[in-house]
Scaffold this motif. Structure first.
Motif, mmCIF file in Angstrom:
data_model
loop_
_atom_site.group_PDB
_atom_site.id
_atom_site.type_symbol
_atom_site.label_atom_id
_atom_site.label_comp_id
_atom_site.label_asym_id
_atom_site.label_seq_id
_atom_site.Cartn_x
_atom_site.Cartn_y
_atom_site.Cartn_z
ATOM 1 N N ALA A 137 7.133 9.160 52.459
ATOM 2 C CA ALA A 137 5.742 9.451 52.795
ATOM 3 C C ALA A 137 4.944 8.173 53.049
ATOM 4 N N ALA A 138 5.205 7.128 52.267
ATOM 5 C CA ALA A 138 4.474 5.875 52.455
ATOM 6 C C ALA A 138 4.802 5.257 53.812
ATOM 7 N N ARG A 139 6.061 5.354 54.235
ATOM 8 C CA ARG A 139 6.478 4.798 55.527
ATOM 9 C C ARG A 139 5.747 5.466 56.681
ATOM 10 N N PHE A 140 5.440 6.753 56.549
ATOM 11 C CA PHE A 140 4.837 7.494 57.648
ATOM 12 C C PHE A 140 3.334 7.703 57.503
ATOM 13 N N ALA A 141 2.728 7.065 56.539
ATOM 14 C CA ALA A 141 1.284 7.202 56.374
ATOM 15 C C ALA A 141 0.559 6.680 57.610
ATOM 16 N N ALA A 165 1.240 7.686 67.023
ATOM 17 C CA ALA A 165 2.484 8.103 67.675
ATOM 18 C C ALA A 165 2.407 9.466 68.347
ATOM 19 N N LEU A 166 1.428 10.282 68.008
ATOM 20 C CA LEU A 166 1.368 11.629 68.547
ATOM 21 C C LEU A 166 0.342 11.734 69.669
ATOM 22 N N THR A 167 0.643 12.569 70.636
ATOM 23 C CA THR A 167 -0.358 12.910 71.645
ATOM 24 C C THR A 167 -1.421 13.787 70.986
ATOM 25 N N PRO A 168 -2.594 13.949 71.609
ATOM 26 C CA PRO A 168 -3.617 14.833 71.013
ATOM 27 C C PRO A 168 -3.094 16.246 70.749
ATOM 28 N N ALA A 169 -2.315 16.798 71.683
ATOM 29 C CA ALA A 169 -1.783 18.152 71.491
ATOM 30 C C ALA A 169 -0.795 18.188 70.336
ATOM 31 N N GLU A 170 0.064 17.158 70.224
ATOM 32 C CA GLU A 170 1.023 17.104 69.118
ATOM 33 C C GLU A 170 0.308 16.959 67.781
ATOM 34 N N ARG A 171 -0.753 16.145 67.769
ATOM 35 C CA ARG A 171 -1.488 15.937 66.521
ATOM 36 C C ARG A 171 -2.159 17.236 66.068
ATOM 37 N N ARG A 230 3.804 20.943 53.136
ATOM 38 C CA ARG A 230 5.202 20.714 52.778
ATOM 39 C C ARG A 230 6.081 20.422 53.989
ATOM 40 N N ARG A 231 5.626 20.767 55.192
ATOM 41 C CA ARG A 231 6.424 20.573 56.403
ATOM 42 C C ARG A 231 5.995 19.355 57.207
ATOM 43 N N ARG A 232 4.890 18.744 56.836
ATOM 44 C CA ARG A 232 4.314 17.712 57.703
ATOM 45 C C ARG A 232 5.164 16.440 57.761
ATOM 46 N N LEU A 233 5.683 16.002 56.626
ATOM 47 C CA LEU A 233 6.429 14.739 56.619
ATOM 48 C C LEU A 233 7.646 14.827 57.525
ATOM 49 N N ARG A 234 8.465 15.856 57.369
ATOM 50 C CA ARG A 234 9.660 15.964 58.212
ATOM 51 C C ARG A 234 9.276 16.142 59.677
ATOM 52 N N ALA A 235 8.266 16.951 59.944
ATOM 53 C CA ALA A 235 7.863 17.168 61.334
ATOM 54 C C ALA A 235 7.415 15.860 61.983
ATOM 55 N N ALA A 295 8.286 12.794 61.002
ATOM 56 C CA ALA A 295 9.462 11.927 61.113
ATOM 57 C C ALA A 295 10.322 12.330 62.301
ATOM 58 N N GLU A 296 10.469 13.618 62.538
ATOM 59 C CA GLU A 296 11.275 14.071 63.669
ATOM 60 C C GLU A 296 10.631 13.656 64.996
ATOM 61 N N ARG A 297 9.313 13.766 65.094
ATOM 62 C CA ARG A 297 8.638 13.339 66.329
ATOM 63 C C ARG A 297 8.784 11.836 66.539
ATOM 64 N N TRP A 298 8.560 11.079 65.486
ATOM 65 C CA TRP A 298 8.623 9.619 65.605
ATOM 66 C C TRP A 298 10.030 9.156 65.993
ATOM 67 N N THR A 299 11.047 9.666 65.306
ATOM 68 C CA THR A 299 12.409 9.225 65.605
ATOM 69 C C THR A 299 12.825 9.659 67.009
ATOM 70 N N ALA A 300 12.405 10.854 67.429
ATOM 71 C CA ALA A 300 12.742 11.301 68.785
ATOM 72 C C ALA A 300 12.110 10.392 69.831
ATOM 73 N N LYS A 301 10.873 9.979 69.596
ATOM 74 C CA LYS A 301 10.213 9.097 70.567
ATOM 75 C C LYS A 301 10.851 7.716 70.568
ATOM 76 N N GLU A 302 11.220 7.217 69.409
ATOM 77 C CA GLU A 302 11.938 5.934 69.370
ATOM 78 C C GLU A 302 13.266 6.043 70.106
ATOM 79 N N ALA A 303 13.974 7.162 69.918
ATOM 80 C CA ALA A 303 15.248 7.347 70.615
ATOM 81 C C ALA A 303 15.043 7.371 72.124
ATOM 82 N N VAL A 304 13.969 8.008 72.583
ATOM 83 C CA VAL A 304 13.666 8.046 74.019
ATOM 84 C C VAL A 304 13.425 6.645 74.555
ATOM 85 N N THR A 305 12.637 5.834 73.848
ATOM 86 C CA THR A 305 12.363 4.481 74.350
ATOM 87 C C THR A 305 13.613 3.611 74.327
#
Length: 222
Positions: free
Chosen positions: A128-132, A138-144, A153-158, A160-170
């Protein structure tokens, strides 16, 4: 009924650093080219271990994917800006080029290998501290907006999944975070799915989850 062709997927391997005994670290070190050897020799002990662990895991995964011996795999990495050996790894075996990507987090590494498509991989510990505050950069307005509607309870994983996917794309693009992740809209599709981002098409996926970590891959389609 016609069945759609399955989406292409890379070979993905995740390994904790505590499992270093599973890898041929000594053999990998002996096969490093001069620039990689210089990097190893001038790094701190922790950075050298991370680099060598990732390189050994990469070589083993390439060997398993294409069915060859580790000794026949040539890995080079040259930064286009400074010329040092910390750029995107490039793999050749004989006259064949293999697309690869490597990522590290606190105490684990992940690699992705693709025979046909440029590939990116990213791994992060669910911390949680890493993603604060990551949602603000990292999110577009619609994603945010969509993320804020999720239960706590679902926010941290969600996120993290968006961030890692965007890093993988770049990483698949070869631009790294010089491409602003907040400009990449991956859409609402469940992984694996095809996304259009930065003017390209990608297969974005989150391989089988590892407890406490998130791994994402992106394949750049023609």
């Amino acid at each position: 009924m016609h069945r759609a062709d399955p989406l292409p997927q890379p070979t993905v391997r995740f390994l904790r650093w505590a499992s270093a005994a599973e890898l041929d670290l000594a053999g990998t070190a002996a096969r490093l080219d001069a620039s990689a050897r210089d990097r190893l020799d001038t790094s701190s002990a922790s950075a050298a271990h991370r680099f060598l662990f990732g390189r050994a895991l990469l070589v083993r995964t390439v060997a398993e994917t294409i069915g060859t011996d580790s000794e026949r795999i040539e890995v080079t990495a040259v930064c286009p800006d400074c010329g040092l050996a910390h750029g995107r790894p490039r793999v050749r075996t004989g006259d064949r080029t293999v697309h690869v990507s490597v990522s590290h987090t606190a105490d684990a590494s992940a690699v992705a290998v693709s025979i046909e498509h440029p590939v990116g991989v990213d791994v992060e510990r669910l911390d949680a501290a890493r993603f604060a505050g990551v949602e603000d950069v990292a999110l577009t307005p619609a994603e945010r907006e969509q993320w804020q509607r999720l239960p706590d309870r679902r926010r941290l994983r969600a996120l993290a999944e968006r961030w890692t996917a965007k890093e993988a794309v770049t990483k698949a693009l070869g631009t790294g975070l010089t491409t602003d992740p907040a400009t990449i809209d991956l859409g609402p599709g469940a992984a694996p799915h095809v996304s259009e981002a930065a003017g390209h098409r990608f297969v974005v996926d989150h391989p089988e989850p590892v407890p406490g970590f998130v791994v994402a891959t992106a394949l750049l389609l023609p």
